[in-house]
Design an enzyme around this catalytic site. Structure first.
Site, PDB file in Angstrom:
ATOM      1  N   HIS A  30       0.500  11.419  47.984  1.00  0.00           N
ATOM      2  CA  HIS A  30       1.258  10.331  47.343  1.00  0.00           C
ATOM      3  C   HIS A  30       2.754  10.514  47.620  1.00  0.00           C
ATOM      4  CE1 HIS A  30       2.772   7.687  44.264  1.00  0.00           C
ATOM      5  NE2 HIS A  30       1.635   7.582  43.608  1.00  0.00           N
TER       6      HIS A  30
ATOM      7  N   GLU B 298       1.313   5.882  50.919  1.00  0.00           N
ATOM      8  CA  GLU B 298       0.360   6.966  50.690  1.00  0.00           C
ATOM      9  C   GLU B 298      -0.816   6.857  51.652  1.00  0.00           C
ATOM     10  OE1 GLU B 298      -0.628   6.529  46.460  1.00  0.00           O
ATOM     11  OE2 GLU B 298       1.280   5.495  46.294  1.00  0.00           O
TER      12      GLU B 298
END
Ligand SMILES: O=P(O)(O)OC[C@H]1O[C@H](O)[C@H](O)[C@@H](O)[C@@H]1O
EC number: 5.1.3.15
Length: 285
Positions: A154, A259
């Site tokens: 992330h 991400e």
């Protein structure tokens, strides 16, 4: 670590967090002991590619920034009960397994979280710091049953202004709009924050794997490449949502998350005894 294993790795702090500081002739990086997430990646002569919020909270709250490891599930996907968002890795304390200098002066560190022995899945992270930053998430299923896994790296990518950048590599892809009841839409052209309500929480299943975050304000492009990562998620909360997030607040313009993941419909089934890997490479162009 033995002396030889610790080559290129020492303890210090980064953005106020205890970290392993990793050096190579090409770049420096920092990996947080809390969460095991890469906090900083600076190719020689460049500003940090990653962003850590100036309002980031302290442990046990997850660190808002760097590259949190969402594992063994993304968000609260396929979970029941009151579980933490994005799994257990980002709030674990981590240890270094070993480190070494590879060919081309790339410094490699392998890490593992502590305290997750109750899970039947095992996690190991590999971080390679060189002219690019490579991160590998390796999951082993110790049980004698198949296990379903979702996961993400992330990243919080530092940008001049989230409203002035765009992401190439997603045009024509379908996405689930998490800010619009998971409606399935089609990405029309490059990703940009919408003008009317500038926010994005888009999950692109079966995405292409290479994305370019073009930032004219900084005069740089960050290339993100996923390997064995079928999903892309592009997230920026925008002003309204960020105003309710104590660790973002007015700083929402300073980052975009691109991400690489296996999430949404892109579930991974890990056979009993099997190991799977997912990689993300970040490079400045
Ligand atoms: O606030 P966190 O738990 O760190 O999650 C931050 C964000 O992560 C991902 O990008 C999800 O798609 C978003 O829905 C979520 O808001």
């Amino acid at each position: 670590m033995t002396a030889s294993e610790s080559q290129g790795v020492e303890r210090g702090t980064a953005y106020g967090f205890d970290a392993w500081l990793v050096t190579s002739p090409h770049a420096t990086a920092a990996i947080s002991i809390f969460g095991g997430q890469v906090l900083s990646y600076r190719p020689t002569g460049a500003d940090d590619v990653l962003w850590v919020s100036p309002l980031a909270a302290t442990p046990p709250t997850p660190i808002r920034g760097g590259i949190p490891v969402c594992w063994p599930y993304f968000g609260k996907e396929n979970q029941t009960g009151d579980v933490p968002s994005h799994g257990y890795a980002r709030t674990a304390t981590w240890q270094v397994v070993d480190s070494e200098v590879l060919a081309d002066d790339v410094t490699q560190v392998r890490l593992a979280p502590l305290g997750l022995e109750r899970l039947t899945l095992r996690l190991e992270l590999t971080v390679r710091v060189g002219a690019t930053l490579e991160i590998g998430v390796r999951t082993t299923n110790l049980s004698d049953e198949p296990a379903v896994l979702t996961e993400a790296l992330h990243n919080y990518l530092r940008v001049s202004d989230a409203t002035d950048v765009h992401v190439e590599g997603l045009s024509g892809k379908s996405y689930e709009d998490k800010f619009d009841d998971l409606q399935v839409k089609t990405q029309d052209g490059d990703w940009r924050l919408p003008d009317d309500v500038p926010r994005s929480d888009r999950l692109y299943p079966d995405a292409g794997g290479t994305y370019r975050l073009v930032d004219p304000g900084r005069g740089r492009t960050i290339r993100v490449t996923g390997d064995r990562a079928r999903t892309a998620v592009v997230w920026n909360p925008g002003a309204d949502v960020a105003s309710g997030m104590a660790d973002v607040g007015p700083h929402w313009r300073e980052f975009v998350c691109v991400e690489t993941a296996n999430a949404g419909p892109d579930l991974i089934t890990v056979a009993a005894g099997a190991t799977v890997e997912m990689w993300q490479t970040i490079a400045l162009e």
